[in-house]
Design a protein around this motif. Structure first.
Motif, PDB file in Angstrom:
ATOM      1  N   SER A 244       0.754  -1.093  -0.026  1.00 49.36           N
ATOM      2  CA  SER A 244      -0.068  -0.239  -0.133  1.00 49.36           C
ATOM      3  C   SER A 244       0.775   1.288   0.104  1.00 49.36           C
ATOM      4  N   ASP A 245       2.185   1.198   0.227  1.00 52.20           N
ATOM      5  CA  ASP A 245       2.997   2.158   0.126  1.00 52.20           C
ATOM      6  C   ASP A 245       3.196   2.835  -1.240  1.00 52.20           C
ATOM      7  N   ARG A 246       3.462   4.146  -1.399  1.00 52.50           N
ATOM      8  CA  ARG A 246       3.732   4.701  -2.783  1.00 52.50           C
ATOM      9  C   ARG A 246       5.088   5.333  -2.732  1.00 52.50           C
ATOM     10  N   PRO A 247       5.749   5.502  -3.924  1.00 46.96           N
ATOM     11  CA  PRO A 247       7.048   5.865  -3.789  1.00 46.96           C
ATOM     12  C   PRO A 247       7.025   7.484  -3.617  1.00 46.96           C
ATOM     13  N   GLU A 248       7.838   8.235  -3.025  1.00 49.00           N
ATOM     14  CA  GLU A 248       7.828   9.591  -3.130  1.00 49.00           C
ATOM     15  C   GLU A 248       8.107  10.380  -4.534  1.00 49.00           C
ATOM     16  N   ILE A 249       7.464  11.081  -5.024  1.00 50.68           N
ATOM     17  CA  ILE A 249       7.732  11.634  -6.505  1.00 50.68           C
ATOM     18  C   ILE A 249       7.971  12.993  -6.201  1.00 50.68           C
ATOM     19  N   ARG A 250       9.248  13.310  -6.749  1.00 51.05           N
ATOM     20  CA  ARG A 250       9.459  14.942  -6.262  1.00 51.05           C
ATOM     21  C   ARG A 250      10.252  15.569  -7.770  1.00 51.05           C
ATOM     22  N   PRO A 251       9.791  16.604  -8.175  1.00 54.39           N
ATOM     23  CA  PRO A 251      10.477  17.328  -9.257  1.00 54.39           C
ATOM     24  C   PRO A 251      11.771  17.782  -8.764  1.00 54.39           C
ATOM     25  N   LEU A 252      12.590  17.804  -9.812  1.00 58.30           N
ATOM     26  CA  LEU A 252      13.955  18.398  -9.350  1.00 58.30           C
ATOM     27  C   LEU A 252      13.721  19.868  -8.593  1.00 58.30           C
ATOM     28  N   ALA A 253      14.791  20.273  -7.616  1.00 53.98           N
ATOM     29  CA  ALA A 253      14.796  21.486  -7.062  1.00 53.98           C
ATOM     30  C   ALA A 253      15.036  22.509  -8.203  1.00 53.98           C
ATOM     31  N   PRO A 254      14.391  23.697  -7.686  1.00 51.08           N
ATOM     32  CA  PRO A 254      14.375  24.895  -8.770  1.00 51.08           C
ATOM     33  C   PRO A 254      15.606  25.196  -9.343  1.00 51.08           C
ATOM     34  N   GLY A 255      16.823  25.025  -8.609  1.00 49.85           N
ATOM     35  CA  GLY A 255      18.251  24.984  -9.047  1.00 49.85           C
ATOM     36  C   GLY A 255      18.538  24.117 -10.071  1.00 49.85           C
ATOM     37  N   GLY A 256      17.834  23.118 -10.251  1.00 48.01           N
ATOM     38  CA  GLY A 256      18.235  21.893 -11.299  1.00 48.01           C
ATOM     39  C   GLY A 256      17.376  22.015 -12.465  1.00 48.01           C
ATOM     40  N   ARG A 257      16.251  22.889 -12.464  1.00 50.22           N
ATOM     41  CA  ARG A 257      15.192  23.010 -13.680  1.00 50.22           C
ATOM     42  C   ARG A 257      15.741  24.104 -14.481  1.00 50.22           C
ATOM     43  N   VAL A 258      17.038  23.659 -15.364  1.00 49.76           N
ATOM     44  CA  VAL A 258      17.551  24.738 -16.267  1.00 49.76           C
ATOM     45  C   VAL A 258      16.994  24.480 -17.564  1.00 49.76           C
ATOM     46  N   SER A 259      16.712  23.445 -18.011  1.00 45.43           N
ATOM     47  CA  SER A 259      16.700  23.113 -19.334  1.00 45.43           C
ATOM     48  C   SER A 259      14.799  22.607 -19.638  1.00 45.43           C
ATOM     49  N   PRO A 260      14.366  23.281 -20.523  1.00 44.24           N
ATOM     50  CA  PRO A 260      12.842  22.826 -20.871  1.00 44.24           C
ATOM     51  C   PRO A 260      13.045  21.260 -21.521  1.00 44.24           C
ATOM     52  N   VAL A 261      12.066  20.807 -21.344  1.00 45.90           N
ATOM     53  CA  VAL A 261      11.687  19.525 -21.972  1.00 45.90           C
ATOM     54  C   VAL A 261      11.508  19.796 -23.235  1.00 45.90           C
ATOM     55  N   ARG A 262      12.185  19.047 -24.334  1.00 47.38           N
ATOM     56  CA  ARG A 262      12.150  19.270 -25.861  1.00 47.38           C
ATOM     57  C   ARG A 262      11.625  18.172 -26.480  1.00 47.38           C
ATOM     58  N   PRO A 263      10.999  18.310 -27.665  1.00 46.54           N
ATOM     59  CA  PRO A 263      10.850  16.924 -28.439  1.00 46.54           C
ATOM     60  C   PRO A 263      12.059  16.020 -28.800  1.00 46.54           C
ATOM     61  N   ASP A 264      13.173  16.647 -28.918  1.00 45.49           N
ATOM     62  CA  ASP A 264      14.482  15.879 -29.076  1.00 45.49           C
ATOM     63  C   ASP A 264      15.264  15.702 -27.711  1.00 45.49           C
ATOM     64  N   ALA A 265      14.560  15.989 -26.673  1.00 43.74           N
ATOM     65  CA  ALA A 265      15.129  15.847 -25.358  1.00 43.74           C
ATOM     66  C   ALA A 265      14.078  15.596 -24.339  1.00 43.74           C
ATOM     67  N   PRO A 266      13.244  14.364 -24.540  1.00 45.07           N
ATOM     68  CA  PRO A 266      12.521  13.702 -23.678  1.00 45.07           C
ATOM     69  C   PRO A 266      12.548  13.695 -22.313  1.00 45.07           C
ATOM     70  N   ALA A 267      11.497  13.819 -21.436  1.00 44.83           N
ATOM     71  CA  ALA A 267      11.585  13.758 -19.772  1.00 44.83           C
ATOM     72  C   ALA A 267      11.624  12.340 -19.379  1.00 44.83           C
ATOM     73  N   VAL A 268      12.846  12.257 -18.389  1.00 48.16           N
ATOM     74  CA  VAL A 268      13.010  11.074 -17.748  1.00 48.16           C
ATOM     75  C   VAL A 268      12.887  11.305 -16.079  1.00 48.16           C
ATOM     76  N   TRP A 269      12.807  10.140 -15.414  1.00 48.17           N
ATOM     77  CA  TRP A 269      12.965  10.222 -14.283  1.00 48.17           C
ATOM     78  C   TRP A 269      13.669   9.421 -13.555  1.00 48.17           C
ATOM     79  N   LEU A 270      14.803   9.842 -12.722  1.00 50.57           N
ATOM     80  CA  LEU A 270      15.428   9.170 -11.827  1.00 50.57           C
ATOM     81  C   LEU A 270      14.980   8.141 -10.547  1.00 50.57           C
ATOM     82  N   VAL A 271      14.867   6.887 -10.725  1.00 53.22           N
ATOM     83  CA  VAL A 271      14.301   6.020  -9.830  1.00 53.22           C
ATOM     84  C   VAL A 271      15.336   5.582  -8.587  1.00 53.22           C
ATOM     85  N   VAL A 272      15.161   5.785  -7.484  1.00 55.81           N
ATOM     86  CA  VAL A 272      16.001   5.552  -6.508  1.00 55.81           C
ATOM     87  C   VAL A 272      15.381   4.305  -5.515  1.00 55.81           C
ATOM     88  N   GLY A 273      16.266   3.394  -5.411  1.00 55.79           N
ATOM     89  CA  GLY A 273      16.277   2.314  -4.225  1.00 55.79           C
ATOM     90  C   GLY A 273      14.886   1.417  -4.502  1.00 55.79           C
TER      91      GLY A 273
END
Length: 134
Positions: free
Chosen positions: A48-77
């Protein structure tokens, strides 16, 4: 996706032999991706537990997701405590594709941006799990 997602641009690294083991995964079709957040399983102990989903901290959000650079997520543990790997985001909503059983296709991603190293216990490239069999 209505809200512009931003993150860190990572480069994909593939086999020098040109063999695609991803079955057409993101890392076989693009040269770069955009890391938009983390999915942390380290506090998940039951079904019943769910993973914690967090966007990057504001300092890490430097580049927009683009059609030629799709979004990915880092899975931990998810499988072991310090394991880390990347999975594709849902292209319509930008959230991590958690309902899919992703497999490694042999490709990796990394960047020279020091903000990426803050997310990892050591400096290294990260496995990309972008293969799925339907």
């Amino acid at each position: 996706m209505n809200v512009e997602q931003r993150g860190l641009t990572l480069d994909f690294y593939r086999s020098a032999r040109g063999i695609d083991h991803t079955a057409g995964g993101l890392s076989s079709r693009f040269d770069t991706c955009t890391l938009v957040g983390t999915v942390d399983y380290r506090k998940v102990h039951g079904a019943s537990d769910r993973p914690e989903i967090r966007p990057l901290a504001p300092g890490g959000r430097v580049s927009p997701v683009r059609p030629d650079a799709p979004a990915v997520w880092l899975v931990v543990g998810k499988y072991i405590e310090d394991d880390r790997f990347l999975i594709p985001a849902d292209p319509e909503f930008g959230q991590p594709h958690l309902s899919v059983q992703w497999m490694a296709g042999g490709n990796y991603a990394t960047t020279t941006d020091s903000r990426f190293r803050e997310l990892l216990p050591i400096t290294c490239a990260v496995r990309v799990l972008d293969r799925r069999e339907i």
